[in-house]
Design an enzyme around this catalytic site. Structure first.
Site, PDB file in Angstrom:
ATOM      1  N   LYS A 135      92.859   1.585  37.905  1.00  0.00           N
ATOM      2  CA  LYS A 135      92.236   1.450  36.586  1.00  0.00           C
ATOM      3  C   LYS A 135      92.436   2.718  35.766  1.00  0.00           C
ATOM      4  O   LYS A 135      92.166   3.822  36.233  1.00  0.00           O
ATOM      5  CB  LYS A 135      90.735   1.164  36.730  1.00  0.00           C
ATOM      6  CG  LYS A 135      90.411  -0.241  37.181  1.00  0.00           C
ATOM      7  CD  LYS A 135      88.918  -0.453  37.311  1.00  0.00           C
ATOM      8  CE  LYS A 135      88.258  -0.604  35.959  1.00  0.00           C
ATOM      9  NZ  LYS A 135      86.810  -0.940  36.101  1.00  0.00           N
ATOM     10  N   ASP A 344      71.577  21.025  26.224  1.00  0.00           N
ATOM     11  CA  ASP A 344      71.703  21.895  25.055  1.00  0.00           C
ATOM     12  C   ASP A 344      71.890  23.363  25.433  1.00  0.00           C
ATOM     13  O   ASP A 344      71.982  24.232  24.572  1.00  0.00           O
ATOM     14  CB  ASP A 344      70.502  21.738  24.120  1.00  0.00           C
ATOM     15  CG  ASP A 344      69.175  22.040  24.809  1.00  0.00           C
ATOM     16  OD1 ASP A 344      69.203  22.550  25.954  1.00  0.00           O
ATOM     17  OD2 ASP A 344      68.122  21.768  24.204  1.00  0.00           O
ATOM     18  N   CYS A 348      66.599  25.499  30.051  1.00  0.00           N
ATOM     19  CA  CYS A 348      65.584  24.643  30.662  1.00  0.00           C
ATOM     20  C   CYS A 348      65.983  23.183  30.478  1.00  0.00           C
ATOM     21  O   CYS A 348      66.780  22.850  29.604  1.00  0.00           O
ATOM     22  CB  CYS A 348      64.198  24.909  30.083  1.00  0.00           C
ATOM     23  SG  CYS A 348      63.999  24.339  28.381  1.00  0.00           S
ATOM     24  N   GLU A 353      66.411  15.229  28.756  1.00  0.00           N
ATOM     25  CA  GLU A 353      67.740  15.641  29.223  1.00  0.00           C
ATOM     26  C   GLU A 353      67.996  15.226  30.667  1.00  0.00           C
ATOM     27  O   GLU A 353      69.136  15.030  31.064  1.00  0.00           O
ATOM     28  CB  GLU A 353      67.882  17.168  29.125  1.00  0.00           C
ATOM     29  CG  GLU A 353      67.921  17.705  27.711  1.00  0.00           C
ATOM     30  CD  GLU A 353      67.971  19.225  27.689  1.00  0.00           C
ATOM     31  OE1 GLU A 353      68.875  19.775  27.061  1.00  0.00           O
ATOM     32  OE2 GLU A 353      67.087  19.861  28.314  1.00  0.00           O
ATOM     33  N   ASP A 367      54.525  22.988  37.483  1.00  0.00           N
ATOM     34  CA  ASP A 367      53.439  23.389  36.584  1.00  0.00           C
ATOM     35  C   ASP A 367      53.146  22.345  35.509  1.00  0.00           C
ATOM     36  O   ASP A 367      52.341  22.571  34.608  1.00  0.00           O
ATOM     37  CB  ASP A 367      53.750  24.740  35.931  1.00  0.00           C
ATOM     38  CG  ASP A 367      55.088  24.741  35.195  1.00  0.00           C
ATOM     39  OD1 ASP A 367      55.699  23.653  35.089  1.00  0.00           O
ATOM     40  OD2 ASP A 367      55.520  25.819  34.748  1.00  0.00           O
ATOM     41  N   ASP A 369      54.617  21.263  32.879  1.00  0.00           N
ATOM     42  CA  ASP A 369      54.779  21.619  31.469  1.00  0.00           C
ATOM     43  C   ASP A 369      55.890  20.825  30.787  1.00  0.00           C
ATOM     44  O   ASP A 369      56.218  21.071  29.620  1.00  0.00           O
ATOM     45  CB  ASP A 369      55.038  23.122  31.313  1.00  0.00           C
ATOM     46  CG  ASP A 369      56.370  23.559  31.914  1.00  0.00           C
ATOM     47  OD1 ASP A 369      57.001  22.737  32.628  1.00  0.00           O
ATOM     48  OD2 ASP A 369      56.767  24.724  31.697  1.00  0.00           O
ATOM     49  N   ASP A 376      62.560  26.094  39.318  1.00  0.00           N
ATOM     50  CA  ASP A 376      61.898  24.834  39.676  1.00  0.00           C
ATOM     51  C   ASP A 376      62.838  23.942  40.472  1.00  0.00           C
ATOM     52  O   ASP A 376      62.451  23.338  41.476  1.00  0.00           O
ATOM     53  CB  ASP A 376      61.444  24.085  38.411  1.00  0.00           C
ATOM     54  CG  ASP A 376      60.371  24.819  37.640  1.00  0.00           C
ATOM     55  OD1 ASP A 376      59.506  25.431  38.290  1.00  0.00           O
ATOM     56  OD2 ASP A 376      60.410  24.778  36.408  1.00  0.00           O
TER      57      ASP A 376
END
Length: 390
Positions: A135, A344, A348, A353, A367, A369, A376
């Protein structure tokens, strides 16, 4: 009364559009198709983890312990596509379509090289060229690559096909098969016009494939037409008689459970008279594509989508390799996953995203947030790695 699926199978070759081996066994199609998104979806199924691990082990063994993670993953990606293809060919009597990396869509020479590598992996497993379709995206560069490959005895399926110029160029190049995307054409028109629905015969995707079918049959092109990317049963019903239709398990299930008469709509022996024959070169191809905003935009969108699916799969493979190798590649994996999701580049990852599930995002967001920093991701995946290697 026979089901729609039973009747359709008497006039059209039914192909399963999935990488799920159990679904293929259920519907017993003649052929099967895969793409990066389908392989990515299949890779999430626990039952297939052994196939993924097999490819990673094989690639590490081939490249050696000193090879970088990205090298092993890149090699494993080809192995995985072929491993799934080999498993599919144990079930279907016909062909499997295996896709060239969409990121090569505008590079003729790289596409040719990748196709030779994929078919070589199949040949090494004792599978002959006649059971595999390579393909390739229907860019001008992809079509030219397919023209060379067909002369080398490697059969091609030109995908992400939305416009008439693409179809004509493929036919003139002598490719084995094209896959016009019925449903994605409909998606564009619905979004562009604000119209919620189109009756079967008025569906823009149906109209496009019907035009291509009658043109190919009128002028005796040998290229097969396989309608793809269906959104509903009406689209399939309106294309009964097409050479092939590749259909998702969900729609195959609906066809198999519906009893109703099915009329042939496309007839290769008696095609509807087509418009005058044209010839396409690079200049006219590009001009026609620019004039067809739908085809231009959907081709670009499709290549970007398949490329993103490959990148996501590569990140998951890198993570799995780290698990298998006891965490040696862990830091690299964290960086790759972070870069893939930080769209972006602001350092973070927001929930919007994040390419994975909400459950995984929530588990990593210690946390709460709504933002993931690299630490993290590192700490969250580190805990998971410790569990899987304990």
């Amino acid at each position: 009364m026979a089901t729609l699926l039973e009747q359709l199978s008497t006039m059209t070759v039914v192909v399963a559009d999935t990488g799920d081996l159990d679904a293929i066994r259920k519907f017993t199609p003649r052929d099967a198709t895969t793409n990066p998104s389908l392989i990515l979806a299949a890779a999430q199924i626990p039952a297939y983890q052994s196939l993924i691990d097999e490819a990673l082990h094989s690639s590490r063994q081939l490249l050696g312990n000193s090879a970088a993670v990205e090298e092993v993953v890149h090699e494993a990606l080809d192995e995985i596509c072929v491993i799934f293809g080999k498993e599919i060919l144990k079930i279907v009597p016909g062909r499997v379509s295996t896709e060239v990396d969409a990121r090569l869509s505008f590079n003729t020479e790289a596409t040719i090289a990748k196709a030779h590598k994929l078919i070589g992996l199949y040949n090494d497993a004792g599978i002959t060229n006649d059971r595999v379709l390579i393909k390739i995206a229907s860019t001008w560069e992809g079509i030219k690559a397919a023209e060379v490959l067909e002369k080398d005895g490697i059969h091609c399926n030109l995908t992400l096909l939305f416009g008439f110029s693409q179809a004509v160029a493929c036919a003139e190049a002598g490719v084995t098969l094209i896959s016009p995307f019925v449903g994605r054409i409909l998606d564009w028109y619905k979004a562009s016009t604000g119209r919620d629905s189109y009756a079967g015969p008025e569906d823009p995707g149906v109209i496009s494939v019907t035009k291509i079918f009658n043109y190919f049959k009128t002028y005796d092109y040998k290229t097969e037409i396989m309608g793809a990317s269906f959104r509903n049963l009406d689209e399939i019903i309106e294309l009964a008689g097409c050479d092939l239709l590749t259909i998702s398990p969900k729609l195959l299930d609906q066809l198999g459970s519906t009893e109703a008469p099915l009329k042939r709509k496309l007839d290769a022996v008696n095609p509807v008279a087509a418009e005058s024959q044209i010839h396409v070169d690079k200049e006219s191809f590009e001009s026609m594509m620019r004039a067809d905003r739908m085809a231009f935009e959907k081709l670009d969108e499709g290549i970007r989508g398949f490329s993103k699916a490959i990148e996501t799969l590569e990140a998951q493979l890198a993570h799995r390799l780290a698990v298998l190798e006891g965490g040696a590649a862990f830091c690299h994996v964290v960086q790759e996953i972070f870069m893939l999701n930080d769209l972006d580049g602001d350092g973070c990852i927001t929930r919007e995203e994040w390419l994975g599930s909400d459950a995984v995002f929530d588990a990593l967001d210690h946390d709460h947030d709504g933002r993931l920093l690299q630490e993290d991701v590192r700490s969250g995946l580190g805990a998971a790695l410790a569990l899987t290697t304990a």
